[in-house]
Design a protein around this motif. Sequence first.
Motif, PDB file in Angstrom:
ATOM      1  N   ASN A   1       0.824  -1.204   0.000  1.00 38.95           N
ATOM      2  CA  ASN A   1       0.000   0.000   0.000  1.00 38.95           C
ATOM      3  C   ASN A   1       0.865   1.263   0.000  1.00 38.95           C
ATOM      4  OD1 ASN A   1      -2.476   1.345  -0.011  1.00 38.95           O
ATOM      5  ND2 ASN A   1      -2.536   1.491   2.218  1.00 38.95           N
ATOM      6  N   ALA A   2       2.070   1.138   0.590  1.00 40.18           N
ATOM      7  CA  ALA A   2       3.016   2.264   0.588  1.00 40.18           C
ATOM      8  C   ALA A   2       3.914   2.239  -0.638  1.00 40.18           C
ATOM      9  CB  ALA A   2       3.860   2.225   1.860  1.00 40.18           C
ATOM     10  N   THR A   3       3.552   1.432  -1.612  1.00 40.10           N
ATOM     11  CA  THR A   3       4.288   1.295  -2.893  1.00 40.10           C
ATOM     12  C   THR A   3       5.719   0.818  -2.689  1.00 40.10           C
ATOM     13  OG1 THR A   3       5.031   3.604  -2.921  1.00 40.10           O
ATOM     14  CG2 THR A   3       2.878   3.109  -3.942  1.00 40.10           C
ATOM     15  N   ASN A   4       5.934   0.040  -1.644  1.00 38.32           N
ATOM     16  CA  ASN A   4       7.260  -0.566  -1.432  1.00 38.32           C
ATOM     17  C   ASN A   4       7.347  -1.854  -2.242  1.00 38.32           C
ATOM     18  OD1 ASN A   4       8.012   1.444   0.405  1.00 38.32           O
ATOM     19  ND2 ASN A   4       7.116   0.323   2.122  1.00 38.32           N
ATOM     20  N   PRO A   5       8.423  -2.065  -2.981  1.00 37.87           N
ATOM     21  CA  PRO A   5       8.538  -3.285  -3.789  1.00 37.87           C
ATOM     22  C   PRO A   5       8.868  -4.489  -2.923  1.00 37.87           C
ATOM     23  CG  PRO A   5      10.524  -1.962  -4.004  1.00 37.87           C
ATOM     24  CD  PRO A   5       9.573  -1.151  -3.173  1.00 37.87           C
ATOM     25  N   LEU A   6       8.379  -5.651  -3.350  1.00 37.10           N
ATOM     26  CA  LEU A   6       8.610  -6.903  -2.617  1.00 37.10           C
ATOM     27  C   LEU A   6       8.802  -8.046  -3.602  1.00 37.10           C
ATOM     28  CD1 LEU A   6       5.933  -6.786   0.257  1.00 37.10           C
ATOM     29  CD2 LEU A   6       8.384  -6.353   0.463  1.00 37.10           C
ATOM     30  N   THR A   7       9.557  -9.030  -3.141  1.00 39.28           N
ATOM     31  CA  THR A   7       9.691 -10.309  -3.851  1.00 39.28           C
ATOM     32  C   THR A   7       9.466 -11.423  -2.833  1.00 39.28           C
ATOM     33  OG1 THR A   7      11.255  -9.424  -5.462  1.00 39.28           O
ATOM     34  CG2 THR A   7      11.225 -11.812  -5.164  1.00 39.28           C
ATOM     35  N   ILE A   8       8.533 -12.312  -3.138  1.00 37.02           N
ATOM     36  CA  ILE A   8       8.162 -13.389  -2.208  1.00 37.02           C
ATOM     37  C   ILE A   8       8.506 -14.721  -2.847  1.00 37.02           C
ATOM     38  CG2 ILE A   8       6.290 -14.460  -0.907  1.00 37.02           C
ATOM     39  CD1 ILE A   8       4.851 -11.801  -0.911  1.00 37.02           C
ATOM     40  N   LEU A   9       9.246 -15.543  -2.102  1.00 33.88           N
ATOM     41  CA  LEU A   9       9.561 -16.911  -2.524  1.00 33.88           C
ATOM     42  C   LEU A   9       8.611 -17.841  -1.779  1.00 33.88           C
ATOM     43  CD1 LEU A   9      13.450 -16.595  -2.267  1.00 33.88           C
ATOM     44  CD2 LEU A   9      12.036 -16.244  -4.293  1.00 33.88           C
ATOM     45  N   ALA A  10       7.549 -18.261  -2.456  1.00 38.75           N
ATOM     46  CA  ALA A  10       6.471 -19.009  -1.811  1.00 38.75           C
ATOM     47  C   ALA A  10       6.712 -20.512  -1.916  1.00 38.75           C
ATOM     48  CB  ALA A  10       5.131 -18.652  -2.446  1.00 38.75           C
ATOM     49  N   PRO A  11       6.884 -21.200  -0.786  1.00 34.71           N
ATOM     50  CA  PRO A  11       7.058 -22.661  -0.840  1.00 34.71           C
ATOM     51  C   PRO A  11       5.711 -23.362  -1.036  1.00 34.71           C
ATOM     52  CG  PRO A  11       7.230 -21.873   1.425  1.00 34.71           C
ATOM     53  CD  PRO A  11       7.065 -20.662   0.570  1.00 34.71           C
ATOM     54  N   THR A  12       5.728 -24.435  -1.770  1.00 39.21           N
ATOM     55  CA  THR A  12       4.516 -25.197  -2.055  1.00 39.21           C
ATOM     56  C   THR A  12       4.168 -26.114  -0.887  1.00 39.21           C
ATOM     57  OG1 THR A  12       5.795 -26.960  -3.107  1.00 39.21           O
ATOM     58  CG2 THR A  12       5.036 -25.155  -4.514  1.00 39.21           C
ATOM     59  N   ASN A  13       2.961 -26.680  -0.944  1.00 35.25           N
ATOM     60  CA  ASN A  13       2.565 -27.657   0.075  1.00 35.25           C
ATOM     61  C   ASN A  13       3.475 -28.884   0.047  1.00 35.25           C
ATOM     62  OD1 ASN A  13       0.467 -25.959   0.767  1.00 35.25           O
ATOM     63  ND2 ASN A  13      -1.072 -27.078  -0.431  1.00 35.25           N
ATOM     64  N   GLY A  14       3.965 -29.218  -1.137  1.00 29.19           N
ATOM     65  CA  GLY A  14       4.895 -30.345  -1.225  1.00 29.19           C
ATOM     66  C   GLY A  14       6.189 -30.073  -0.491  1.00 29.19           C
ATOM     67  N   GLY A  15       6.627 -28.817  -0.503  1.00 30.59           N
ATOM     68  CA  GLY A  15       7.833 -28.470   0.250  1.00 30.59           C
ATOM     69  C   GLY A  15       7.638 -28.620   1.742  1.00 30.59           C
ATOM     70  N   PHE A  16       6.472 -28.228   2.243  1.00 33.19           N
ATOM     71  CA  PHE A  16       6.192 -28.385   3.669  1.00 33.19           C
ATOM     72  C   PHE A  16       6.053 -29.855   4.058  1.00 33.19           C
ATOM     73  CE2 PHE A  16       4.931 -23.925   3.284  1.00 33.19           C
ATOM     74  CZ  PHE A  16       5.453 -23.395   4.453  1.00 33.19           C
ATOM     75  N   SER A  17       5.550 -30.675   3.146  1.00 30.27           N
ATOM     76  CA  SER A  17       5.397 -32.105   3.454  1.00 30.27           C
ATOM     77  C   SER A  17       6.735 -32.812   3.591  1.00 30.27           C
ATOM     78  CB  SER A  17       4.551 -32.784   2.367  1.00 30.27           C
ATOM     79  OG  SER A  17       5.228 -32.747   1.115  1.00 30.27           O
ATOM     80  N   GLU A  18       7.810 -32.235   3.055  1.00 36.71           N
ATOM     81  CA  GLU A  18       9.129 -32.853   3.189  1.00 36.71           C
ATOM     82  C   GLU A  18       9.753 -32.612   4.564  1.00 36.71           C
ATOM     83  OE1 GLU A  18      11.691 -31.625   0.077  1.00 36.71           O
ATOM     84  OE2 GLU A  18      10.421 -32.420  -1.546  1.00 36.71           O
ATOM     85  N   LEU A  19       9.187 -31.701   5.343  1.00 35.35           N
ATOM     86  CA  LEU A  19       9.712 -31.456   6.687  1.00 35.35           C
ATOM     87  C   LEU A  19       9.356 -32.618   7.601  1.00 35.35           C
ATOM     88  CD1 LEU A  19       8.717 -27.690   7.127  1.00 35.35           C
ATOM     89  CD2 LEU A  19      10.916 -28.615   6.391  1.00 35.35           C
ATOM     90  N   LYS A  20      10.117 -32.767   8.663  1.00 37.87           N
ATOM     91  CA  LYS A  20       9.817 -33.787   9.653  1.00 37.87           C
ATOM     92  C   LYS A  20       8.499 -33.463  10.333  1.00 37.87           C
ATOM     93  CE  LYS A  20      14.635 -35.008  10.673  1.00 37.87           C
ATOM     94  NZ  LYS A  20      15.664 -35.121  11.731  1.00 37.87           N
ATOM     95  N   ALA A  21       7.799 -34.502  10.722  1.00 33.20           N
ATOM     96  CA  ALA A  21       6.493 -34.311  11.359  1.00 33.20           C
ATOM     97  C   ALA A  21       6.648 -33.490  12.635  1.00 33.20           C
ATOM     98  CB  ALA A  21       5.859 -35.665  11.671  1.00 33.20           C
ATOM     99  N   GLY A  22       5.793 -32.480  12.774  1.00 32.69           N
ATOM    100  CA  GLY A  22       5.808 -31.643  13.965  1.00 32.69           C
ATOM    101  C   GLY A  22       6.852 -30.555  13.970  1.00 32.69           C
TER     102      GLY A  22
END
Length: 307
Positions: free
Chosen positions: A97-118
């Motif tokens: 909203n303040a016209t500040n530029p951003l770049t977001i690296l969004a991980p997929t659900n598959g990336g989160f599933s590779e983490l250890k449980a909990g």
Amino acid sequence: MKNQALISSILIIFFLHHSTKTSAQSPAQAPSKPTLPSQSPAQSPDQPLVQAPPGKARRKSEPTNVTEILEKAGGFSIFIRLLRNTQVITQIENDLNATNPLTILAPTNGGFSELKAGTLNTLTNEQKVQLVEFHILPTFITLQNFQTLDNPVRTQASNTKDYPLNIITDNNSVNISTGVVNTTISGTVYADNQLALYRVDKVLLPLAIFAPKKISPTPAPSPAPLKPKKDTPSSSSSSSSSSSSSSSSPSLTKPASSKPSSTSASTPASGAVDDVLDESDGVKPTVNGMVMSFGVVVAIGAASLLG
């Protein structure tokens, strides 16, 4: 008659010749091949999944809705939930909203599933915020401009010392390393002149939170301390008796006066007479440590009365 037969023969020959020429000019058509369904080409990394609207279509008072874009792209539900639970989405909206530029690296659900449980449940609220902010760069970067970045790349998570992010390009590939995880940008989700959303197939784990613990070497066992020797009862009793005898001996020994006076002989001083039990004579008084018989005591008493 012969002329008619000749004319008929000529007509037949002409007709056959004309038919053969026509058939040679019109060959039979080959059977048509069945039409196959058209296949869409694979998406290139620079082709966004969600197209940005024209510049005039979005009012300036309304910033780009990041969660809506991720929901349209599909496969980012866990990252969307983290953005909302940590309230980082509010910070993103304020920046846009303040016209500040951003770049977001969004991980997929598959990336989160590779983490250890909990894994996410073991993090504190502050660590979850740092994890999400580690995926946000405070500048607008196109795929072609990643090669111009200086490593480590600054993110919105604390500092680059504890949260280093290194990005290296190789031809058309953008490789990302956190010191814990290595991955690449697998596609563009959204891009305009202010916001760039890229898809990564792994969660970017910062070194400050997920650094492997160092195993310290086991120290050598120290020798057991020597136990002090206990005194035997005989030695302790002998030492105590010797100390008691040494302390009591000066008080028992009294120096004898060189010239005993008659007063001291006739009337013993107070405390100088002790009662001592004797088997033959019964109780005998002692004067200055000298034992006297009962008869001598009587004589001394009579002499004092006569005198």
